[in-house]
Each structure stands twice: as C-alpha cells, then as structure tokens.
Motif scaffolding. Structure first.
Motif, PDB file in Angstrom:
ATOM      1  N   ARG A  27     -11.981   8.160   2.315  1.00  0.00           N
ATOM      2  CA  ARG A  27     -11.492   9.302   3.078  1.00  0.00           C
ATOM      3  C   ARG A  27     -10.025   9.514   2.723  1.00  0.00           C
ATOM      4  NH1 ARG A  27     -14.720   6.075   6.011  1.00  0.00           N
ATOM      5  NH2 ARG A  27     -12.945   4.801   6.666  1.00  0.00           N
ATOM      6  N   PRO A  28      -9.791  10.093   1.550  1.00  0.00           N
ATOM      7  CA  PRO A  28      -8.400  10.210   1.076  1.00  0.00           C
ATOM      8  C   PRO A  28      -7.582  11.177   1.922  1.00  0.00           C
ATOM      9  CG  PRO A  28      -9.879  11.438  -0.353  1.00  0.00           C
ATOM     10  CD  PRO A  28     -10.755  10.687   0.610  1.00  0.00           C
ATOM     11  N   LEU A  29      -6.305  10.867   2.038  1.00  0.00           N
ATOM     12  CA  LEU A  29      -5.351  11.703   2.752  1.00  0.00           C
ATOM     13  C   LEU A  29      -4.344  12.198   1.717  1.00  0.00           C
ATOM     14  CD1 LEU A  29      -4.828  12.473   5.741  1.00  0.00           C
ATOM     15  CD2 LEU A  29      -3.220  10.566   5.845  1.00  0.00           C
ATOM     16  N   ASP A  30      -4.288  13.508   1.513  1.00  0.00           N
ATOM     17  CA  ASP A  30      -3.491  14.045   0.397  1.00  0.00           C
ATOM     18  C   ASP A  30      -2.039  14.306   0.788  1.00  0.00           C
ATOM     19  OD1 ASP A  30      -4.252  16.097   2.091  1.00  0.00           O
ATOM     20  OD2 ASP A  30      -4.431  17.587   0.486  1.00  0.00           O
ATOM     21  N   TRP A  31      -1.388  13.256   1.326  1.00  0.00           N
ATOM     22  CA  TRP A  31       0.031  13.335   1.643  1.00  0.00           C
ATOM     23  C   TRP A  31       0.812  12.552   0.599  1.00  0.00           C
ATOM     24  CZ3 TRP A  31       0.100  11.557   7.504  1.00  0.00           C
ATOM     25  CH2 TRP A  31      -0.731  12.404   8.250  1.00  0.00           C
ATOM     26  N   ASP A  32       1.999  13.039   0.262  1.00  0.00           N
ATOM     27  CA  ASP A  32       2.953  12.276  -0.555  1.00  0.00           C
ATOM     28  C   ASP A  32       4.084  11.831   0.364  1.00  0.00           C
ATOM     29  OD1 ASP A  32       1.568  12.616  -2.942  1.00  0.00           O
ATOM     30  OD2 ASP A  32       2.574  14.502  -3.382  1.00  0.00           O
ATOM     31  N   VAL A  33       4.296  10.522   0.429  1.00  0.00           N
ATOM     32  CA  VAL A  33       5.250   9.971   1.387  1.00  0.00           C
ATOM     33  C   VAL A  33       6.308   9.156   0.658  1.00  0.00           C
ATOM     34  CG1 VAL A  33       5.532   8.621   3.493  1.00  0.00           C
ATOM     35  CG2 VAL A  33       3.377   9.835   3.079  1.00  0.00           C
TER      36      VAL A  33
ATOM     37  N   LEU B  21       2.065   1.150   2.875  1.00  0.00           N
ATOM     38  CA  LEU B  21       1.543   0.353   1.772  1.00  0.00           C
ATOM     39  C   LEU B  21       0.096  -0.064   2.028  1.00  0.00           C
ATOM     40  CD1 LEU B  21       4.557  -1.969   0.851  1.00  0.00           C
ATOM     41  CD2 LEU B  21       3.444  -0.320  -0.664  1.00  0.00           C
ATOM     42  N   GLN B  22      -0.235  -0.339   3.271  1.00  0.00           N
ATOM     43  CA  GLN B  22      -1.583  -0.800   3.616  1.00  0.00           C
ATOM     44  C   GLN B  22      -2.493   0.320   4.104  1.00  0.00           C
ATOM     45  OE1 GLN B  22      -1.541  -4.433   6.105  1.00  0.00           O
ATOM     46  NE2 GLN B  22       0.671  -4.459   5.798  1.00  0.00           N
ATOM     47  N   TYR B  23      -1.956   1.530   4.189  1.00  0.00           N
ATOM     48  CA  TYR B  23      -2.693   2.618   4.835  1.00  0.00           C
ATOM     49  C   TYR B  23      -4.059   2.861   4.188  1.00  0.00           C
ATOM     50  CZ  TYR B  23      -3.668   7.017   7.178  1.00  0.00           C
ATOM     51  OH  TYR B  23      -4.270   7.993   7.941  1.00  0.00           O
ATOM     52  N   TYR B  24      -4.093   2.943   2.854  1.00  0.00           N
ATOM     53  CA  TYR B  24      -5.348   3.292   2.171  1.00  0.00           C
ATOM     54  C   TYR B  24      -6.415   2.238   2.414  1.00  0.00           C
ATOM     55  CZ  TYR B  24      -8.236   5.810  -1.147  1.00  0.00           C
ATOM     56  OH  TYR B  24      -9.233   6.562  -1.706  1.00  0.00           O
ATOM     57  N   ALA B  25      -6.035   0.976   2.317  1.00  0.00           N
ATOM     58  CA  ALA B  25      -7.008  -0.090   2.514  1.00  0.00           C
ATOM     59  C   ALA B  25      -7.503  -0.149   3.953  1.00  0.00           C
ATOM     60  CB  ALA B  25      -6.403  -1.431   2.114  1.00  0.00           C
ATOM     61  N   LEU B  26      -6.613   0.053   4.890  1.00  0.00           N
ATOM     62  CA  LEU B  26      -6.988  -0.080   6.293  1.00  0.00           C
ATOM     63  C   LEU B  26      -7.773   1.117   6.818  1.00  0.00           C
ATOM     64  CD1 LEU B  26      -3.726  -1.666   7.757  1.00  0.00           C
ATOM     65  CD2 LEU B  26      -5.882  -2.805   7.203  1.00  0.00           C
ATOM     66  N   ASN B  27      -7.701   2.244   6.113  1.00  0.00           N
ATOM     67  CA  ASN B  27      -8.374   3.450   6.589  1.00  0.00           C
ATOM     68  C   ASN B  27      -9.559   3.857   5.714  1.00  0.00           C
ATOM     69  OD1 ASN B  27      -6.721   4.814   8.978  1.00  0.00           O
ATOM     70  ND2 ASN B  27      -5.269   3.824   7.578  1.00  0.00           N
ATOM     71  N   ASN B  28      -9.970   2.968   4.800  1.00  0.00           N
ATOM     72  CA  ASN B  28     -11.140   3.212   3.962  1.00  0.00           C
ATOM     73  C   ASN B  28     -11.977   1.946   3.876  1.00  0.00           C
ATOM     74  OD1 ASN B  28     -10.871   6.052   2.626  1.00  0.00           O
ATOM     75  ND2 ASN B  28      -8.828   5.166   2.482  1.00  0.00           N
ATOM     76  N   ASP B  29     -13.247   2.098   3.567  1.00  0.00           N
ATOM     77  CA  ASP B  29     -14.123   0.946   3.359  1.00  0.00           C
ATOM     78  C   ASP B  29     -13.992   0.485   1.904  1.00  0.00           C
ATOM     79  OD1 ASP B  29     -15.059   1.348   5.958  1.00  0.00           O
ATOM     80  OD2 ASP B  29     -16.640   2.706   5.255  1.00  0.00           O
ATOM     81  N   PHE B  30     -14.199  -0.793   1.683  1.00  0.00           N
ATOM     82  CA  PHE B  30     -14.099  -1.291   0.314  1.00  0.00           C
ATOM     83  C   PHE B  30     -14.881  -2.589   0.138  1.00  0.00           C
ATOM     84  CE2 PHE B  30     -10.380  -2.900   2.629  1.00  0.00           C
ATOM     85  CZ  PHE B  30     -10.442  -4.266   2.392  1.00  0.00           C
ATOM     86  N   THR B  31     -15.167  -2.870  -1.118  1.00  0.00           N
ATOM     87  CA  THR B  31     -15.732  -4.152  -1.517  1.00  0.00           C
ATOM     88  C   THR B  31     -14.662  -4.885  -2.320  1.00  0.00           C
ATOM     89  OG1 THR B  31     -17.961  -3.218  -1.669  1.00  0.00           O
ATOM     90  CG2 THR B  31     -17.559  -5.303  -2.818  1.00  0.00           C
ATOM     91  N   ILE B  32     -14.402  -6.131  -1.960  1.00  0.00           N
ATOM     92  CA  ILE B  32     -13.397  -6.916  -2.681  1.00  0.00           C
ATOM     93  C   ILE B  32     -14.080  -8.091  -3.381  1.00  0.00           C
ATOM     94  CG2 ILE B  32     -12.822  -8.228  -0.582  1.00  0.00           C
ATOM     95  CD1 ILE B  32      -9.941  -8.466  -1.756  1.00  0.00           C
ATOM     96  N   ARG B  33     -13.743  -8.246  -4.662  1.00  0.00           N
ATOM     97  CA  ARG B  33     -14.263  -9.376  -5.445  1.00  0.00           C
ATOM     98  C   ARG B  33     -13.249 -10.501  -5.329  1.00  0.00           C
ATOM     99  NH1 ARG B  33     -15.549  -7.109 -10.815  1.00  0.00           N
ATOM    100  NH2 ARG B  33     -13.359  -7.498 -11.308  1.00  0.00           N
ATOM    101  N   LEU B  34     -13.603 -11.532  -4.588  1.00  0.00           N
ATOM    102  CA  LEU B  34     -12.642 -12.577  -4.258  1.00  0.00           C
ATOM    103  C   LEU B  34     -12.224 -13.417  -5.453  1.00  0.00           C
ATOM    104  CD1 LEU B  34     -13.998 -13.791  -0.790  1.00  0.00           C
ATOM    105  CD2 LEU B  34     -12.196 -12.132  -1.284  1.00  0.00           C
ATOM    106  N   SER B  35     -12.996 -13.391  -6.508  1.00  0.00           N
ATOM    107  CA  SER B  35     -12.636 -14.201  -7.670  1.00  0.00           C
ATOM    108  C   SER B  35     -11.352 -13.715  -8.336  1.00  0.00           C
ATOM    109  CB  SER B  35     -13.777 -14.204  -8.696  1.00  0.00           C
ATOM    110  OG  SER B  35     -14.039 -12.882  -9.141  1.00  0.00           O
ATOM    111  N   ASP B  36     -11.099 -12.410  -8.287  1.00  0.00           N
ATOM    112  CA  ASP B  36      -9.888 -11.901  -8.916  1.00  0.00           C
ATOM    113  C   ASP B  36      -9.163 -10.846  -8.075  1.00  0.00           C
ATOM    114  OD1 ASP B  36     -11.583  -9.752  -9.104  1.00  0.00           O
ATOM    115  OD2 ASP B  36     -11.622  -9.674 -11.305  1.00  0.00           O
ATOM    116  N   GLY B  37      -9.665 -10.589  -6.852  1.00  0.00           N
ATOM    117  CA  GLY B  37      -8.999  -9.644  -5.966  1.00  0.00           C
ATOM    118  C   GLY B  37      -9.280  -8.184  -6.267  1.00  0.00           C
ATOM    119  N   HIS B  38     -10.195  -7.902  -7.191  1.00  0.00           N
ATOM    120  CA  HIS B  38     -10.495  -6.508  -7.529  1.00  0.00           C
ATOM    121  C   HIS B  38     -11.134  -5.802  -6.331  1.00  0.00           C
ATOM    122  CE1 HIS B  38     -11.680  -2.988  -9.841  1.00  0.00           C
ATOM    123  NE2 HIS B  38     -12.888  -3.091  -9.282  1.00  0.00           N
TER     124      HIS B  38
END
Length: 255
Positions: free
Chosen positions: A89-95, A65-82
């Motif tokens: 660096r997408p990983l094209d696995w279906d799990v 569940l957390q894999y994508y967030a923990l393995n990619n960089d991101f900007t989070i808007r704290l006002s609404d969590g966007h």
C-alpha cells in the motif's frame, strides 16, 4: 509547492508525552499528529514535505525510515535479511527530514531550509495543529493577493466548555471547546514567497515576531480567513479532545 512543517519545539506544556517523543509524534487515533497534518495536505495534491527537526528529531527520522515496513506486509528471508513486500500500500509522499538545530527558533528553522526550497513559493505550518482549511482555496487566495506572505487566520477555541443557561438557571446547551466567533489568531498554514527569507536573520529569529511584523509593516502580509475547524494540541486535554473526535468518527480535519 513544498510544504514545510515545523517539528522541532520542546512541547513543554505536553510534557506527559514529550518526555519520550517530540510533540508532532504524539498520537491521535494511533497515528502521530504529524501524519494527520501531512495527510491533509496530500489530499489536496501537495505531497512534497520538508520536516524541520529539532528536539528528539531522531524519533521522527526513525518513524519515516520504518514507515514502509510497518505499514505493508512482507516476507523476510532470515538467512540474508532479504525482504519481499506483499499486499503493498504505497504512499506517494516525498519527505525530507532536516535537522534545523535543537535551539533554533521558528524563523531560524525556516531559514536553514533556504537552499532546499530554492527560489519557489512554499508553504509552512506547525506540527501540532489540525484543521479543515481548504488548501486549494488558500493557495489560490495567496496567488491572487500578489503579496509575499499569507497567514491563515482562525478563531481560537475556548479553553473550557461553554454553557448556555436559561432564565431558570438550567443549562440549555453545553459545548465542549467551542470556537470563539470573535477575534482572530495565527493558525499557521502559511503560503510564502522565497523573498521572505530576506526578512529572517539567523537561528535566533522568531518568525512570528520581527519577520511577520515587518512583512505587515511593508504591506506584504495578507490573511486567509478560515471560519471552520482548527485545533492545536498544546496540552494533554487537547490531545484527549482530538482523540475523542477521531474515535467518535467526528474528526473535521478528515475531509
């Protein structure tokens, strides 16, 4: 072809780690051994996985569940969590993560996946062993065999270091965990027909007992002989050995 990974056991012989996480989540080189196994299949183009969960299955669910967030960089808007991902660096696995029961045996876990697998051939392996087995050759061997099931046979590794001693009782060579050249054991890495489900009765069925015994009796179980590297992670010593191979840049399961 879907890849089933049995990841529901208690891992009692690795209790130093499995008190907190299930055995497939014990790390080698900072990644769970489960990830290493999946990455091995993915390199051969098999990227559709079904993880059969049991003991502490929620840990494995949370990891993915957390894999994508923990393995990619991101900007989070704290006002609404966007979240806006950057440098992805997408990983094209279906799990698929499926709770197959905390007390189910290996056969029972496989049987619980029957509807999800459907009437297709599929692969099965354990969530605690790495190898350099060639998955393409394994699948080709299965298809040519015309049998319902194929198991990869491997040489076990010696539990203790092997000494080569000369006539002066000097050690001429020392090998840590060498592979034994004689004898074969079940190394996992199965390829199975959906008809194998008929050999499994319920949650209490141990796949390595009655189902495989009956498949062998019926002449429907063939072996894929693997002479290369294979190592399970049963103990803390095994875990340390695999980590040493990884950190030394000598991990044979990384093709």
């Amino acid at each position: 072809m879907k890849v089933v990974i049995l990841a529901g056991g208690f891992g009692t012989r690795l209790s130093e780690y499995t008190k907190l996480v299930p055995k497939p989540m014990v790390e080698i080189g900072g990644k769970p051994i489960l990830w290493h196994i999946m990455n091995h299949y993915a390199r051969f183009g098999y990227k559709e996985f079904i993880i059969a969960l049991g003991y502490k299955g929620e840990v494995i669910k949370n990891y993915f569940l957390q894999y994508y967030a923990l393995n990619n960089d991101f900007t989070i808007r704290l006002s609404d969590g966007h979240i806006n991902y950057i440098n992805e660096r997408p990983l094209d696995w279906d799990v698929s993560l499926v709770d197959t029961g905390s007390q189910s045996m290996t056969g029972g876990r496989i049987l619980r996946l029957k509807e999800l697998i459907g009437e297709e051939d599929f692969m099965v392996t354990y969530g605690d062993a790495v190898s350099d087995v060639n998955i393409k050759d394994l699948v080709d061997d299965y298809k040519k065999s015309g049998r319902l099931a194929m198991v990869t046979a491997v040489h076990p590794t010696a539990r203790f270091g092997e000494l080569q001693i000369n006539n002066d009782r000097l050690v001429s060579e020392f090998k840590e965990k060498p592979q034994i050249n004689q004898g074969w054991i079940n190394g996992g890495f199965f390829v199975l027909s959906h008809k194998v489900f008929d050999y499994i009765h319920d949650d209490s069925t141990v796949f390595e007992q009655e189902p495989l015994e009956n498949l062998a009796r019926d002449g429907e179980l063939k072996t894929h002989l693997h002479e290369g590297f294979w190592q399970c992670m049963d103990t803390a010593r095994d875990r340390d050995y695999l980590n040493k191979l990884w950190h030394d840049g000598n991990a044979p399961w990384v093709l």
